[in-house]
Design a protein around this motif. Sequence first.
Motif, PDB file in Angstrom:
ATOM      1  N   ALA A   1      26.715  12.034  62.557  1.00  0.00           N
ATOM      2  CA  ALA A   1      28.118  11.723  62.290  1.00  0.00           C
ATOM      3  C   ALA A   1      28.795  11.058  63.478  1.00  0.00           C
ATOM      4  O   ALA A   1      29.868  10.465  63.341  1.00  0.00           O
ATOM      5  CB  ALA A   1      28.871  12.982  61.897  1.00  0.00           C
ATOM      6  N   ASP A   2      28.173  11.126  64.663  1.00  0.00           N
ATOM      7  CA  ASP A   2      28.736  10.454  65.830  1.00  0.00           C
ATOM      8  C   ASP A   2      28.786   8.942  65.625  1.00  0.00           C
ATOM      9  O   ASP A   2      29.584   8.254  66.260  1.00  0.00           O
ATOM     10  CB  ASP A   2      27.930  10.776  67.089  1.00  0.00           C
ATOM     11  CG  ASP A   2      28.224  12.166  67.631  1.00  0.00           C
ATOM     12  OD1 ASP A   2      29.228  12.771  67.196  1.00  0.00           O
ATOM     13  OD2 ASP A   2      27.457  12.643  68.483  1.00  0.00           O
TER      14      ASP A   2
ATOM     15  N   VAL B   1      29.773   7.456  62.926  1.00  0.00           N
ATOM     16  CA  VAL B   1      31.074   7.209  62.298  1.00  0.00           C
ATOM     17  C   VAL B   1      32.187   7.311  63.335  1.00  0.00           C
ATOM     18  O   VAL B   1      33.126   6.512  63.352  1.00  0.00           O
ATOM     19  CB  VAL B   1      31.309   8.206  61.149  1.00  0.00           C
ATOM     20  CG1 VAL B   1      32.711   8.049  60.567  1.00  0.00           C
ATOM     21  CG2 VAL B   1      30.256   8.021  60.055  1.00  0.00           C
ATOM     22  N   ARG B   2      32.068   8.280  64.238  1.00  0.00           N
ATOM     23  CA  ARG B   2      33.101   8.482  65.264  1.00  0.00           C
ATOM     24  C   ARG B   2      33.136   7.321  66.248  1.00  0.00           C
ATOM     25  O   ARG B   2      34.197   6.994  66.797  1.00  0.00           O
ATOM     26  CB  ARG B   2      32.857   9.801  65.984  1.00  0.00           C
ATOM     27  CG  ARG B   2      32.946  11.017  65.065  1.00  0.00           C
ATOM     28  CD  ARG B   2      32.778  12.322  65.828  1.00  0.00           C
ATOM     29  NE  ARG B   2      32.818  13.454  64.910  1.00  0.00           N
ATOM     30  CZ  ARG B   2      31.740  14.111  64.497  1.00  0.00           C
ATOM     31  NH1 ARG B   2      30.527  13.741  64.930  1.00  0.00           N
ATOM     32  NH2 ARG B   2      31.851  15.125  63.653  1.00  0.00           N
TER      33      ARG B   2
ATOM     34  N   ARG C   1      35.088   4.661  64.348  1.00  0.00           N
ATOM     35  CA  ARG C   1      36.486   5.022  64.110  1.00  0.00           C
ATOM     36  C   ARG C   1      36.858   6.179  65.049  1.00  0.00           C
ATOM     37  O   ARG C   1      36.887   7.336  64.633  1.00  0.00           O
ATOM     38  CB  ARG C   1      36.704   5.435  62.649  1.00  0.00           C
ATOM     39  CG  ARG C   1      36.499   4.322  61.644  1.00  0.00           C
ATOM     40  CD  ARG C   1      37.643   3.306  61.686  1.00  0.00           C
ATOM     41  NE  ARG C   1      37.502   2.313  60.635  1.00  0.00           N
ATOM     42  CZ  ARG C   1      36.816   1.184  60.755  1.00  0.00           C
ATOM     43  NH1 ARG C   1      36.179   0.920  61.896  1.00  0.00           N
ATOM     44  NH2 ARG C   1      36.739   0.324  59.762  1.00  0.00           N
ATOM     45  N   PRO C   2      37.094   5.879  66.325  1.00  0.00           N
ATOM     46  CA  PRO C   2      37.424   6.950  67.282  1.00  0.00           C
ATOM     47  C   PRO C   2      38.588   7.805  66.790  1.00  0.00           C
ATOM     48  O   PRO C   2      39.592   7.296  66.292  1.00  0.00           O
ATOM     49  CB  PRO C   2      37.806   6.171  68.551  1.00  0.00           C
ATOM     50  CG  PRO C   2      37.049   4.876  68.431  1.00  0.00           C
ATOM     51  CD  PRO C   2      37.074   4.542  66.960  1.00  0.00           C
ATOM     52  N   GLY C   3      38.416   9.109  66.918  1.00  0.00           N
ATOM     53  CA  GLY C   3      39.471  10.018  66.494  1.00  0.00           C
ATOM     54  C   GLY C   3      39.418  10.405  65.031  1.00  0.00           C
ATOM     55  O   GLY C   3      40.227  11.216  64.569  1.00  0.00           O
ATOM     56  N   ILE C   4      38.476   9.861  64.280  1.00  0.00           N
ATOM     57  CA  ILE C   4      38.391  10.159  62.849  1.00  0.00           C
ATOM     58  C   ILE C   4      38.036  11.625  62.624  1.00  0.00           C
ATOM     59  O   ILE C   4      37.257  12.217  63.369  1.00  0.00           O
ATOM     60  CB  ILE C   4      37.344   9.244  62.166  1.00  0.00           C
ATOM     61  CG1 ILE C   4      37.438   9.353  60.633  1.00  0.00           C
ATOM     62  CG2 ILE C   4      35.939   9.581  62.634  1.00  0.00           C
ATOM     63  CD1 ILE C   4      36.546   8.346  59.904  1.00  0.00           C
ATOM     64  N   ASP C   5      38.642  12.222  61.624  1.00  0.00           N
ATOM     65  CA  ASP C   5      38.281  13.567  61.181  1.00  0.00           C
ATOM     66  C   ASP C   5      37.264  13.388  60.057  1.00  0.00           C
ATOM     67  O   ASP C   5      37.644  13.081  58.916  1.00  0.00           O
ATOM     68  CB  ASP C   5      39.527  14.311  60.691  1.00  0.00           C
ATOM     69  CG  ASP C   5      39.237  15.754  60.282  1.00  0.00           C
ATOM     70  OD1 ASP C   5      38.107  16.026  59.850  1.00  0.00           O
ATOM     71  OD2 ASP C   5      40.159  16.587  60.364  1.00  0.00           O
ATOM     72  N   VAL C   6      35.980  13.547  60.382  1.00  0.00           N
ATOM     73  CA  VAL C   6      34.922  13.239  59.423  1.00  0.00           C
ATOM     74  C   VAL C   6      35.023  14.125  58.184  1.00  0.00           C
ATOM     75  O   VAL C   6      34.847  13.657  57.057  1.00  0.00           O
ATOM     76  CB  VAL C   6      33.537  13.372  60.081  1.00  0.00           C
ATOM     77  CG1 VAL C   6      32.426  13.145  59.052  1.00  0.00           C
ATOM     78  CG2 VAL C   6      33.398  12.370  61.225  1.00  0.00           C
TER      79      VAL C   6
ATOM     80  N   GLU D   1      37.839  12.931  56.030  1.00  0.00           N
ATOM     81  CA  GLU D   1      37.487  11.655  55.403  1.00  0.00           C
ATOM     82  C   GLU D   1      36.487  11.869  54.276  1.00  0.00           C
ATOM     83  O   GLU D   1      36.544  11.205  53.235  1.00  0.00           O
ATOM     84  CB  GLU D   1      36.916  10.715  56.459  1.00  0.00           C
ATOM     85  CG  GLU D   1      37.079   9.246  56.149  1.00  0.00           C
ATOM     86  CD  GLU D   1      38.531   8.785  56.198  1.00  0.00           C
ATOM     87  OE1 GLU D   1      38.833   7.764  55.543  1.00  0.00           O
ATOM     88  OE2 GLU D   1      39.351   9.432  56.876  1.00  0.00           O
TER      89      GLU D   1
END
Length: 215
Positions: A49-50, A52-53, A56-61, A64
């Motif tokens: 999942a990193d 995705v992070r 999109r820095p700061g995303i709440d996976v 989402e």
Amino acid sequence: MIQTIALDIGETLVRDDRYWASWADWLGIPRHTLSALVGAVVAQGRDNADAVRLLRPGIDVSAEYAAREAAGRGEHLDDTDLYDDVRPALAELQRLGVRVVIAGNQTVRAGELLRGLDLPADVIATSGDWGCAKPDAEFFERVLAAAGGAAPQDVLYVGDHPANDTLAASAAGLRTAHLRRGPWGHLWADTSQVRDTADWVIDSLRDLIDVVNES
């Protein structure tokens, strides 16, 4: 003697193409970009999942993920996601009297979808169902419980990832088979960490038939 075979899910039974492609489409980025980043972070020993992070820095996976599900664009699995050898190999293992357990690091939803496919398996569970994930020892305690009373040395865990599968299962006392499939299966198949901990290195789930007959 192998009495129970437990199998990982992603890139062991199920191709991950659709999963990561759907995330890329949701985020509005090229599919290859996300796929390549997933490969990079996992090779570094990080959570997938990193990837995705990083995009999109700061995303709440988790948030989402819930938003995707609410929008009707969440997880999906059908027979086209299965590798071709899954059904025939698992059915033959059951015919031989082997207990088949499917258990991997997946969501609760993935577990529901897998159980809906009517696979030849005695138990289908995910880390989301159990509340614990590989490589934690608790996960393999749950695998042993699902094995129906078989001793650890009579349970074979099959997967494509050394840290999550062969190393962790071996540490729990299980026999292990590294599957040369998917990016991780090929990347690490010939490394010392696999050679030193895997009882077998296989190229297909059909190879498990020979493993059982020879055990």
